[in-house]
Scaffold this active site. Structure first.
Site, mmCIF file in Angstrom:
data_model
loop_
_atom_site.group_PDB
_atom_site.id
_atom_site.type_symbol
_atom_site.label_atom_id
_atom_site.label_comp_id
_atom_site.label_asym_id
_atom_site.label_seq_id
_atom_site.Cartn_x
_atom_site.Cartn_y
_atom_site.Cartn_z
ATOM 1 N N THR A 9 -4.297 -11.437 11.171
ATOM 2 C CA THR A 9 -4.270 -10.974 9.782
ATOM 3 C C THR A 9 -3.250 -9.854 9.634
ATOM 4 O OG1 THR A 9 -6.627 -11.402 9.722
ATOM 5 C CG2 THR A 9 -5.748 -10.155 7.894
ATOM 6 N N LYS A 50 -0.517 -2.569 13.906
ATOM 7 C CA LYS A 50 -0.127 -1.821 12.709
ATOM 8 C C LYS A 50 1.282 -1.225 12.896
ATOM 9 C CE LYS A 50 -2.509 -1.413 9.515
ATOM 10 N NZ LYS A 50 -2.778 -2.323 8.347
ATOM 11 N N PHE A 90 -12.778 -1.762 -0.154
ATOM 12 C CA PHE A 90 -13.165 -0.415 -0.562
ATOM 13 C C PHE A 90 -11.981 0.340 -1.184
ATOM 14 C CE2 PHE A 90 -12.939 3.833 1.673
ATOM 15 C CZ PHE A 90 -13.568 4.554 0.667
ATOM 16 N N ILE A 91 -10.873 0.440 -0.468
ATOM 17 C CA ILE A 91 -9.735 1.210 -0.990
ATOM 18 C C ILE A 91 -9.046 0.439 -2.123
ATOM 19 C CG2 ILE A 91 -7.524 2.302 -0.424
ATOM 20 C CD1 ILE A 91 -8.590 2.653 2.459
ATOM 21 N N LEU A 107 -2.705 -4.243 1.248
ATOM 22 C CA LEU A 107 -3.868 -3.625 1.917
ATOM 23 C C LEU A 107 -4.662 -4.624 2.745
ATOM 24 C CD1 LEU A 107 -3.340 -1.671 -0.677
ATOM 25 C CD2 LEU A 107 -5.665 -0.946 -0.274
ATOM 26 N N ASP A 143 -7.699 -11.570 -2.488
ATOM 27 C CA ASP A 143 -8.669 -11.186 -1.450
ATOM 28 C C ASP A 143 -9.400 -12.436 -0.967
ATOM 29 O OD1 ASP A 143 -10.125 -8.085 -1.005
ATOM 30 O OD2 ASP A 143 -10.964 -9.863 -0.036
ATOM 31 N N ASN A 144 -9.615 -12.526 0.321
ATOM 32 C CA ASN A 144 -10.365 -13.704 0.821
ATOM 33 C C ASN A 144 -11.861 -13.400 0.937
ATOM 34 O OD1 ASN A 144 -10.602 -12.132 3.084
ATOM 35 N ND2 ASN A 144 -9.579 -13.553 4.485
ATOM 36 N N GLY A 148 -13.807 -7.763 1.904
ATOM 37 C CA GLY A 148 -13.827 -7.357 0.492
ATOM 38 C C GLY A 148 -15.084 -7.934 -0.153
ATOM 39 N N TYR A 156 -4.808 -3.034 18.313
ATOM 40 C CA TYR A 156 -4.855 -2.865 16.851
ATOM 41 C C TYR A 156 -3.789 -1.858 16.411
ATOM 42 C CZ TYR A 156 -6.424 -1.074 12.336
ATOM 43 O OH TYR A 156 -6.460 -0.659 11.033
#
Ligand code: UDP
Length: 331
Positions: A95, A153, A11-12, A76, A31-32, A36, A149
């Site tokens: 990831t 980050k 999205f972003i 991203l 992108d995998n 996405g 999570y």
């Protein structure tokens, strides 16, 4: 510039790709396609400066090759949405941590500039006034997926910062606060596309908890504008920036607003967190960004308020529904 966007079909990322192309840059998206989607970038396919590489951020050889060819990297690629993180914490952590480690290592290898996208989840349960970049993180147990999570980050941020401090790798960290707009899907929990979808279909709007928790929603085009300005600014390097909107709304009021704007006959139903996510789930009661740092350095100012964004999301989902609905054949 030659720009690599990891997670660029998301999205972003797709809005970022659009902005960079409009500025004349060459854009490669990695992108995998796990979260996405091809339809997010289908309209960019004919752009001569656009290239899609379908592959995984954990594929070191591939990332090595792509970073070598780039001048700027926007990282991203990450597990998104509270729902996904609760359902698949292991993959989310891998990831986020390993993916960022690989990107940073390659950026170091080839002396490239990178912007790492982080999140307002960093602040955890800190519900005090507008949150400044150096405010405290308040977290629950690391055994709860939401807090793990947040920690994953934070590890990304620490890595990016340390690569800058110790190895002079030009890294910039951006914390995004509830970014919304057309193309965002409700599949991973995000409240606005979920509630708008429910309202348009005439289903009950599912508000979790009391609905008194509040959020501030940032229009995606404002978010990517801020990210590009920071990437362009030499003094952003080695720093962290909040990007968000300061208009605050409770989720209950948000649901009521969506019902009014769509003219939907739907009602609001309240669902306990344990049922919506998992037992013992903890939410943030409030999350308001202080955006003065990005405003001072690059003139970051959101251009669209919540009503404006909701109009766009409603129109987008209406179009999408119209394109899949076929009239029934009456015999
Ligand atoms: N939420 C809700 N109904 C939904 C999805 C989310 O009430 O169908 C709530 C969620 O519990 C949270 C807020 O809306 O309080 C924002 O959720 P989202 O997942 O969009 O973002 P985040 O929790 O990361 O702020």
């Amino acid at each position: 510039m030659k720009v690599l966007i990891t997670g660029g079909a998301g999205f972003i990322g797709s809005h970022l790709a659009e902005l960079l192309l409009s500025k004349g840059h060459q854009v490669t998206v990695l992108d995998n396609l796990s979260t996405g989607r091809l339809e997010n970038i289908a309209h960019l396919e004919t752009e001569p400066n656009f290239q899609l590489v379908v592959g995984d951020i954990l594929n070191e050889t591939l990332v090595d090759k792509l970073v070598e060819r780039a001048d700027w990297v926007f990282h991203l690629a990450a597990a998104v949405g509270v729902d996904l993180i609760v359902k698949d914490p292991l993959r989310s952590l891998m990831t986020n941590i390993k993916g960022s480690e690989i990107v940073l290592e390659m950026v170091y290898r080839y002396h490239r500039k990178v912007l790492i996208t982080s999140t307002s989840e960093i602040y955890g349960k800190n519900a005090s006034g507008p949150l400044k970049e150096n405010d405290d993180r308040i977290l629950g147990s690391p055994l709860k997926s939401r807090w793990s999570y947040s920690t994953s980050k934070a590890v990304d941020e620490i890595l990016a910062y340390v690569y800058w401090k110790q190895k002079s790798v030009p890294t910039i960290i951006v914390r995004l606060f509830n970014t919304v707009g057309p193309r965002q899907t409700g599949h991973y929990g995000m409240v606005i596309p979920r509630l708008v979808d429910q309202a348009l279909k005439g289903f009950d709007l599912t508000v979790y908890g009391t609905g008194l928790q509040s959020r501030c929603f940032l229009y995606v085009k404002d978010a990517v504008e801020g990210m590009v300005r920071l990437m362009e600014h030499p003094n952003a390097v080695g720093q962290v920036f909040n990007l968000g909107n300061q208009g605050e709304i409770s989720i209950k009021a948000l649901a009521e607003k969506i019902i009014a704007l769509t003219g939907s006959p739907s009602k609001v139903v309240y669902i306990p967190y344990d049922e919506a996510y998992e037992e013992g789930f903890e939410d943030m009661q409030r999350r308001v960004p202080d955006i003065s740092k990005a405003a001072a350095l690059v003139g970051f100012t959101p251009t669209l308020d919540l009503d404006g964004v909701l109009q766009l999301v409603i129109a987008h989902l209406r179009d999408q529904m119209a394109s899949v609905l076929r009239p029934a054949v009456v015999l």
